[in-house]
Design a protein around this motif. Structure first.
Motif, PDB file in Angstrom:
ATOM      1  N   UNK A  37      -2.474  25.605  -1.925  1.00 63.81           N
ATOM      2  CA  UNK A  37      -2.468  24.495  -0.970  1.00 63.81           C
ATOM      3  C   UNK A  37      -1.256  24.655  -0.055  1.00 63.81           C
ATOM      4  N   UNK A  69      -9.750  25.839  -3.529  1.00 62.16           N
ATOM      5  CA  UNK A  69     -10.880  25.094  -4.092  1.00 62.16           C
ATOM      6  C   UNK A  69     -11.551  25.801  -5.264  1.00 62.16           C
ATOM      7  N   UNK A  93      -1.334  18.179  -3.654  1.00 61.86           N
ATOM      8  CA  UNK A  93      -1.989  18.260  -2.360  1.00 61.86           C
ATOM      9  C   UNK A  93      -0.977  17.987  -1.253  1.00 61.86           C
TER      10      UNK A  93
ATOM     11  N   UNK B 104     -16.014  22.000 -11.484  1.00 62.85           N
ATOM     12  CA  UNK B 104     -14.691  21.413 -11.696  1.00 62.85           C
ATOM     13  C   UNK B 104     -13.966  21.198 -10.364  1.00 62.85           C
ATOM     14  N   UNK B 108     -12.869  17.527  -8.752  1.00 62.72           N
ATOM     15  CA  UNK B 108     -11.449  17.160  -8.713  1.00 62.72           C
ATOM     16  C   UNK B 108     -10.881  17.139  -7.298  1.00 62.72           C
ATOM     17  N   UNK B 110     -10.011  16.501  -3.270  1.00 65.47           N
ATOM     18  CA  UNK B 110      -9.844  15.336  -2.405  1.00 65.47           C
ATOM     19  C   UNK B 110     -10.945  15.261  -1.347  1.00 65.47           C
ATOM     20  N   UNK B 164      -9.606   8.900 -11.160  1.00 68.72           N
ATOM     21  CA  UNK B 164      -8.847   9.527 -12.238  1.00 68.72           C
ATOM     22  C   UNK B 164      -9.065  11.042 -12.162  1.00 68.72           C
ATOM     23  N   UNK B 165     -10.279  11.456 -12.461  1.00 69.01           N
ATOM     24  CA  UNK B 165     -10.600  12.882 -12.322  1.00 69.01           C
ATOM     25  C   UNK B 165     -11.178  13.186 -10.948  1.00 69.01           C
ATOM     26  N   UNK B 167     -10.853  12.917  -7.462  1.00 70.64           N
ATOM     27  CA  UNK B 167      -9.706  12.568  -6.627  1.00 70.64           C
ATOM     28  C   UNK B 167     -10.058  12.478  -5.141  1.00 70.64           C
ATOM     29  N   UNK B 333     -18.763  21.805   0.338  1.00 69.46           N
ATOM     30  CA  UNK B 333     -17.366  21.663  -0.111  1.00 69.46           C
ATOM     31  C   UNK B 333     -16.548  22.877   0.311  1.00 69.46           C
ATOM     32  N   UNK B 334     -17.218  24.003   0.448  1.00 71.61           N
ATOM     33  CA  UNK B 334     -16.521  25.247   0.786  1.00 71.61           C
ATOM     34  C   UNK B 334     -16.571  26.196  -0.392  1.00 71.61           C
TER      35      UNK B 334
ATOM     36  N   UNK C   8      -1.585  13.160  -8.667  1.00 71.09           N
ATOM     37  CA  UNK C   8      -2.438  14.036  -9.458  1.00 71.09           C
ATOM     38  C   UNK C   8      -2.064  14.052 -10.942  1.00 71.09           C
ATOM     39  N   UNK C  10      -2.681  11.785 -13.280  1.00 71.91           N
ATOM     40  CA  UNK C  10      -3.803  11.448 -14.169  1.00 71.91           C
ATOM     41  C   UNK C  10      -4.768  12.607 -14.368  1.00 71.91           C
ATOM     42  N   UNK C  11      -4.970  13.395 -13.327  1.00 66.75           N
ATOM     43  CA  UNK C  11      -5.877  14.537 -13.429  1.00 66.75           C
ATOM     44  C   UNK C  11      -5.336  15.571 -14.414  1.00 66.75           C
ATOM     45  N   UNK C  14      -5.715  14.158 -17.928  1.00 63.35           N
ATOM     46  CA  UNK C  14      -7.110  14.158 -18.384  1.00 63.35           C
ATOM     47  C   UNK C  14      -7.535  15.568 -18.786  1.00 63.35           C
TER      48      UNK C  14
END
Lengths: 93, 349, 57
Positions: A37, A69, A93, B104, B108, B110, B164-165, B167, B333-334, C8, C10-11, C14
């Motif tokens: 990132x 990603x 990020x 995944x 996750x 953004x 949470x997961x 994002x 998404x890419x 991030x 929490x991620x 988890x």
């Protein structure tokens, strides 16, 4: 009443928990592992610069996965695990 | 999410619809809308819709738990599926669990991506999946429930809890459901699944981690070349995840636009090549900082523009929707792939 | 060891829970991307201070 649990799942057979042995913070090789990132590289390299005041840094290397990603390929992770005792991962990020 | 109740069935107090809705909300089992009670009887009927399907599933990220057919059926019941929809839900789940889909990462991130589910083959009509007018919209139980069931599985078994997961900065309405069928009957081209190597009489689900459809309005162009020029201009976005040229995107041609392209003898392959060559982001629209980042990732401009697909084959063409001079662009998404999975019909009996 | 922004966290937790791991986590303010050199300096300093604490055990 009885319902079927919609969050139910079975844990896969455990591969065992990875454990790290004792670490020599002054000398052990470190990999700076970027999530690719923007600014992750700058952040990790900034940490390396500051580490130079308290430990050797000639064995601190930098690597980035090829896409923010997508997951790092297993061969990259295995290579890192083989060569380094400590990994600093940037996640955010 | 409750992590305490890890048994396949749960005994809970008798409750009315309002209390059930509150209970499900408290458990974190819902997308926010009311759900159907997954009673043992309802789940058994749902499982009967996929009788004979004994193929195991991989663990679902991020909780890394392997679902049972019963827990998957519970989510399908809660989403409002008919038992006949269940094999489509299972095929879609198998699709998103293929490694190249990158479940995944897509959960996750953004980014606002959601699993797009496109159905081809005879099940579209048998299940009354909307392929025509308003196919991305409301009003059809199959479209609504199949996409919703997949999302509930990812939320409940997978643990991809929003904020949470999951994002995603914004999320998107597609995270409730994003399921449609190809309008094979009004397409001048071979059905999408046949072009992917499946037989026409097979039913196939194609999934991709995607943004919702971006409308491509062109009432003025009277040629295929004109339409594609308009589409290319819209797709050449410096702010879509396609700017990284790491993954696929879909062009969903409205039937009227598809007819114009076919009349002018455009093949699917020519459409892909045209868009690959011309849907490029001019250097002038890309900031200096982003240019540096793209170069570090090995993504360089060609002729002062950035391509937005890795190859022409990563541009997927299908036909859907109804009357009107509109088509749709579905950016991915890419870091994902379009995955096609055959739907297993239930065993006889 | 993971350097994560607070958003991030929490991620990370988890994920660690799913894998039955206790993460060594250094949390810095969010975001990291989009910062200029001066803003990024604060994140680097925070990460370094967190790392020094980890090094002390």
């Amino acid at each position: 009443m009885r319902i079927v649990n919609p969050s139910f799942g079975i844990a896969p057979q455990s591969e065992g928990t990875a454990t790290a042995g004792p670490v020599d913070w002054a000398n052990d090789p470190i990999i700076l592992f970027s999530n690719n990132k923007p600014n992750a590289k700058e952040l990790l390299e900034g940490v390396r610069d500051r580490l130079s005041s308290i430990r050797r840094v000639d064995n601190i290397d930098y690597i980035a996965k090829s896409s923010a990603s997508q997951p790092a390929p297993p061969e990259m992770i295995n290579e890192v695990a083989r060569k380094y005792r400590i990994a600093l991962l940037a996640l955010g990020d | 999410m409750s992590d305490t109740a890890e048994t396949e069935t749960l005994d809970i107090p008798e409750m009315d619809a309002d209390a059930w809705a509150d209970f499900v909300e408290a458990q974190g089992w819902t997308d926010g809308l009311p759900t159907v009670v997954p009673s043992e009887a309802a789940v058994a009927r749902m499982m009967d819709g996929a009788r004979g399907d004994n193929e195991p599933f991989a663990a679902i990220t991020p909780r890394q738990l392997i679902p049972t057919l019963q827990s998957l059926a519970a989510n399908a019941v809660m989403a409002g599926c008919r038992p006949a929809y269940f094999p489509v839900v299972l095929a879609a789940l198998r699709g998103v669990l293929v490694a190249d889909y990158n479940l995944h990462g897509s959960l996750a991130t953004t980014h606002s991506c959601a699993p797009m589910v496109m159905v081809n083959g005879p099940l579209r009509q048998a299940l009354n999946i909307n392929c025509g007018t308003n196919c991305f919209g409301q009003g059809w139980r199959a479209n609504a429930a199949i996409g919703r069931a997949l999302q509930l599985v990812l939320n409940n078994v997978g643990g991809a809890k929003p904020a949470i997961m999951d994002r995603s900065t914004f999320g998107s309405p597609a995270k409730y459901t994003f399921c449609f069928g190809e309008n094979e009957e009004e397409s001048p081209f071979a059905p999408y699944h046949v072009r992917q190597g499946f037989r026409a009489e097979e039913s196939v689900v194609t999934v991709m981690s995607a943004e919702p459809n971006h409308n491509l309005n062109d009432h003025g162009s009277t040629t295929g070349q004109g339409l594609l020029t308009t589409f290319a201009g819209a797709i050449a976005s410096p702010a879509a995840n396609t700017i990284y040229a790491k993954g696929p995107y879909f062009i969903i041609l409205g039937p009227e636009h598809a007819a114009t392209l076919a009349r002018d003898n455009w093949t699917v392959e020519q459409i892909q090549q045209f868009l690959y060559d011309t849907a490029c982001v001019p250097l002038s629209q890309v900031s200096v900082e982003n240019r540096r980042i793209y170069e570090e990732a090995g993504h360089f401009p060609e002729n002062d523009a950035y391509k937005v697909a890795p190859t022409p084959e990563d541009i997927h063409v299908a036909v859907a929707g109804g009357a009107g001079k509109h088509s749709a662009w579905i950016p991915s998404f890419g870091g994902t792939a379009a995955i096609s999975i055959r739907v297993k019909p239930p065993a006889a009996g | 060891m993971v350097i994560a922004t607070e958003t991030f966290r929490p991620l990370v937790m988890a994920q660690a829970k799913a894998r039955k791991l206790e993460p060594h986590l250094i949390v810095v303010k969010h975001p990291v991307g989009g910062l200029n050199v001066t803003e990024l300096e604060e994140r680097i300093n925070a990460a370094f201070e967190g790392l020094k604490l980890e090094m002390k055990g």
